[in-house]
Design a protein around this motif. Structure first.
Motif, PDB file in Angstrom:
ATOM      1  N   ASP A  24      32.642  22.982  60.006  1.00 46.57           N
ATOM      2  CA  ASP A  24      33.560  24.002  60.798  1.00 46.57           C
ATOM      3  C   ASP A  24      33.695  23.299  62.285  1.00 46.57           C
ATOM      4  O   ASP A  24      34.841  23.434  62.778  1.00 46.57           O
ATOM      5  CB  ASP A  24      32.786  25.243  61.064  1.00 46.57           C
ATOM      6  CG  ASP A  24      32.881  26.152  60.057  1.00 46.57           C
ATOM      7  OD1 ASP A  24      33.623  26.076  58.891  1.00 46.57           O
ATOM      8  OD2 ASP A  24      31.998  27.286  59.779  1.00 46.57           O
ATOM      9  N   ARG A  38      33.871  25.306  50.881  1.00 42.12           N
ATOM     10  CA  ARG A  38      33.220  25.635  52.337  1.00 42.12           C
ATOM     11  C   ARG A  38      32.488  26.768  51.923  1.00 42.12           C
ATOM     12  O   ARG A  38      31.920  27.601  52.871  1.00 42.12           O
ATOM     13  CB  ARG A  38      34.478  26.197  53.106  1.00 42.12           C
ATOM     14  CG  ARG A  38      35.339  25.123  53.599  1.00 42.12           C
ATOM     15  CD  ARG A  38      36.292  25.649  54.616  1.00 42.12           C
ATOM     16  NE  ARG A  38      35.685  25.854  55.997  1.00 42.12           N
ATOM     17  CZ  ARG A  38      36.472  26.398  57.195  1.00 42.12           C
ATOM     18  NH1 ARG A  38      37.621  26.074  56.915  1.00 42.12           N
ATOM     19  NH2 ARG A  38      35.704  26.230  58.255  1.00 42.12           N
ATOM     20  N   TYR A  39      31.621  26.709  50.516  1.00 44.97           N
ATOM     21  CA  TYR A  39      30.766  27.681  50.306  1.00 44.97           C
ATOM     22  C   TYR A  39      29.386  27.138  49.817  1.00 44.97           C
ATOM     23  O   TYR A  39      28.559  27.778  49.493  1.00 44.97           O
ATOM     24  CB  TYR A  39      31.509  28.790  49.202  1.00 44.97           C
ATOM     25  CG  TYR A  39      30.597  29.951  48.629  1.00 44.97           C
ATOM     26  CD1 TYR A  39      29.846  29.982  47.549  1.00 44.97           C
ATOM     27  CD2 TYR A  39      30.542  31.053  49.708  1.00 44.97           C
ATOM     28  CE1 TYR A  39      29.181  31.150  47.038  1.00 44.97           C
ATOM     29  CE2 TYR A  39      29.723  31.928  49.501  1.00 44.97           C
ATOM     30  CZ  TYR A  39      29.267  32.114  48.077  1.00 44.97           C
ATOM     31  OH  TYR A  39      28.600  33.440  47.889  1.00 44.97           O
ATOM     32  N   ARG A 123      44.932  36.219  51.503  1.00 40.51           N
ATOM     33  CA  ARG A 123      43.579  36.049  51.414  1.00 40.51           C
ATOM     34  C   ARG A 123      43.016  35.277  50.147  1.00 40.51           C
ATOM     35  O   ARG A 123      43.405  35.550  48.951  1.00 40.51           O
ATOM     36  CB  ARG A 123      42.529  37.360  51.537  1.00 40.51           C
ATOM     37  CG  ARG A 123      41.166  37.248  51.483  1.00 40.51           C
ATOM     38  CD  ARG A 123      40.366  36.719  52.639  1.00 40.51           C
ATOM     39  NE  ARG A 123      40.671  37.026  53.791  1.00 40.51           N
ATOM     40  CZ  ARG A 123      40.422  36.670  54.940  1.00 40.51           C
ATOM     41  NH1 ARG A 123      39.562  35.341  54.915  1.00 40.51           N
ATOM     42  NH2 ARG A 123      40.359  37.272  56.203  1.00 40.51           N
ATOM     43  N   ALA A 126      36.750  34.422  47.908  1.00 38.33           N
ATOM     44  CA  ALA A 126      35.402  33.844  48.834  1.00 38.33           C
ATOM     45  C   ALA A 126      34.915  32.334  48.542  1.00 38.33           C
ATOM     46  O   ALA A 126      34.456  31.795  49.399  1.00 38.33           O
ATOM     47  CB  ALA A 126      34.289  35.060  48.733  1.00 38.33           C
ATOM     48  N   ARG A 129      38.708  27.480  49.220  1.00 35.30           N
ATOM     49  CA  ARG A 129      39.343  27.399  50.446  1.00 35.30           C
ATOM     50  C   ARG A 129      40.595  26.044  49.959  1.00 35.30           C
ATOM     51  O   ARG A 129      40.450  25.518  49.083  1.00 35.30           O
ATOM     52  CB  ARG A 129      38.500  26.840  51.674  1.00 35.30           C
ATOM     53  CG  ARG A 129      37.443  27.695  52.242  1.00 35.30           C
ATOM     54  CD  ARG A 129      38.400  28.782  52.879  1.00 35.30           C
ATOM     55  NE  ARG A 129      37.416  29.638  53.512  1.00 35.30           N
ATOM     56  CZ  ARG A 129      37.075  30.859  53.129  1.00 35.30           C
ATOM     57  NH1 ARG A 129      37.382  31.043  51.614  1.00 35.30           N
ATOM     58  NH2 ARG A 129      36.054  31.599  53.744  1.00 35.30           N
ATOM     59  N   GLY A 160      40.814  30.404  55.823  1.00 39.57           N
ATOM     60  CA  GLY A 160      40.372  31.617  54.724  1.00 39.57           C
ATOM     61  C   GLY A 160      41.384  32.367  54.565  1.00 39.57           C
ATOM     62  O   GLY A 160      41.390  33.327  53.533  1.00 39.57           O
ATOM     63  N   CYS A 161      42.547  32.562  55.378  1.00 43.74           N
ATOM     64  CA  CYS A 161      43.763  33.285  55.062  1.00 43.74           C
ATOM     65  C   CYS A 161      44.958  32.543  55.513  1.00 43.74           C
ATOM     66  O   CYS A 161      44.907  32.088  56.615  1.00 43.74           O
ATOM     67  CB  CYS A 161      43.469  34.634  56.013  1.00 43.74           C
ATOM     68  SG  CYS A 161      45.003  35.724  55.803  1.00 43.74           S
TER      69      CYS A 161
END
Length: 359
Positions: A24, A38-39, A123, A126, A129, A160-161
């Motif tokens: 980040d 990114r998770y 979106r 989750a 990305r 993220g969006c």
């Protein structure tokens, strides 16, 4: 309390705030470290900690084993600095290095920015990305193998969006749907990122940005990325439209010019009805830029808009303003007849090293 992180072998240095992930912090300051979800699930951001201490955060043992951690490896999307660090990671330099993905996305928000312009926020799941460069585009996938291409209007660190600026083309298969029946929580599929129209960060030349209509979308991404990385390059933005409503995010561009050192914004209208009060510039947007910059020999130029505007800008900037041809980057928007569906649809035209976008 922040920490200093140096990246090898590039020797780039950036700052990370306490509890901010390394990835980040890097993306926020314009460094394109590789990543996927990114998770912590895909391992695409894996790199090595050469010196210093990290907190591995939510990294899964299945992806980063205890042996990996003892050997100094980390998932930079999960790890945060506990001290100053030196890390080893490759940095992405060109669009060819970015993974192209096909992903689902949910419509999160629809905003009518002008009578014929819709801002669409998508979106992502989750666990997913999309890594991209500021200025690139995605293809919206439709039935029958058809696709419509739209610029990404948000900066890469805000992934993220995804935001699209879509102009209504009456009779267009997709844009009619966007303006009449699309609603929040609808699902779409897209493929991307694509295109070679993106900010070249290896240059320190002043930037001249010229947008026409929804050509503002990728220019917005470039500006917001430059702001995020605290660029010291001078930026001058010209945004043109037929009438004031075409400058659908005018307050945002004016805010940039007020708040960002070294940035200037010039709005230009080509058609101003007598009933519309306008104290700004009038005429063709690229001509206004030429009046202010008769010598572009030391500049880098990014242009996005109609084919006629892009072609004229390239011809005149290079031919009359001494702009080096390899410092001109452009995207062109064109509307054409889709004979297969017997409707007007957006189709992309490559003008000069551009991505394919329909506005």
């Amino acid at each position: 309390m922040g920490f200093q992180i140096s990246v090898q072998p590039s020797n780039h240095v950036f700052q990370a705030e306490a509890e901010e992930t390394i990835l980040d912090a890097a993306l926020r300051q314009g460094l394109a470290l590789p990543y996927g979800c990114r998770y912590g699930a895909c391992g695409a951001c894996r790199g090595k900690v050469l010196s210093g201490q990290v907190d591995h955060g939510k990294a899964l043992n299945e992806v980063l084993s205890e042996a990996d951690r003892r050997a100094g490896f980390a998932l930079f999307c999960c790890a945060s600095a506990s001290s100053d660090l030196s890390i080893e990671s490759r940095e992405l330099r060109s669009s060819e290095e970015l993974p192209v993905k096909t992903l689902p996305a949910r419509v999160q928000k629809l905003t009518r920015a002008a009578p014929d312009v819709m801002l669409v926020e998508l979106r992502l799941p989750a666990s997913e990305r999309l890594q991209f460069f500021a200025g690139q585009y995605i293809d919206i996938l439709l039935k029958g193998g058809r696709r419509r291409a739209f610029s990404l209007a948000n900066a890469p660190h805000d992934d993220g969006c995804l935001q699209l600026h879509i102009r209504h083309v009456p009779g267009g298969q997709f844009t009619d749907h966007v303006f009449s029946t699309m609603k929040d929580r609808d699902m779409l599929r897209f493929n991307g990122p694509h295109g070679s129209f993106y900010l070249r960060e290896d240059s320190q030349k002043p930037m001249l940005l010229v947008a026409g209509g929804t050509g503002f979308a990728p220019i917005k991404a470039i500006v917001e990325h430059a702001i995020a990385e605290k660029t010291t390059r001078a930026i001058t933005l010209y945004w043109g439209g037929r009438e004031r409503a075409d400058l659908y995010l005018l307050p945002l561009a004016e805010q940039w010019a007020r708040e960002q050192p070294g940035m200037r914004f010039v709005p230009v209208l080509s058609d101003t009805p007598q009933c519309e009060k306008w104290s700004g510039r009038i005429g063709f947007v690229h001509a206004a830029a030429m009046q202010d910059f008769p010598d572009l020999s030391g500049h880098q130029v990014y242009v996005c808009g109609s084919p006629a505007m892009v072609a004229a800008a390239r011809r005149d900037f290079v031919g009359q303003c001494q702009l080096p041809e390899n410092e001109f980057f452009a995207d062109s928007f064109e509307y054409a007849i889709d004979e297969a569906s017997e409707a007007v649809s957006e189709a992309a035209t490559v003008v000069q090293n551009p991505s394919n976008i329909a506005g």
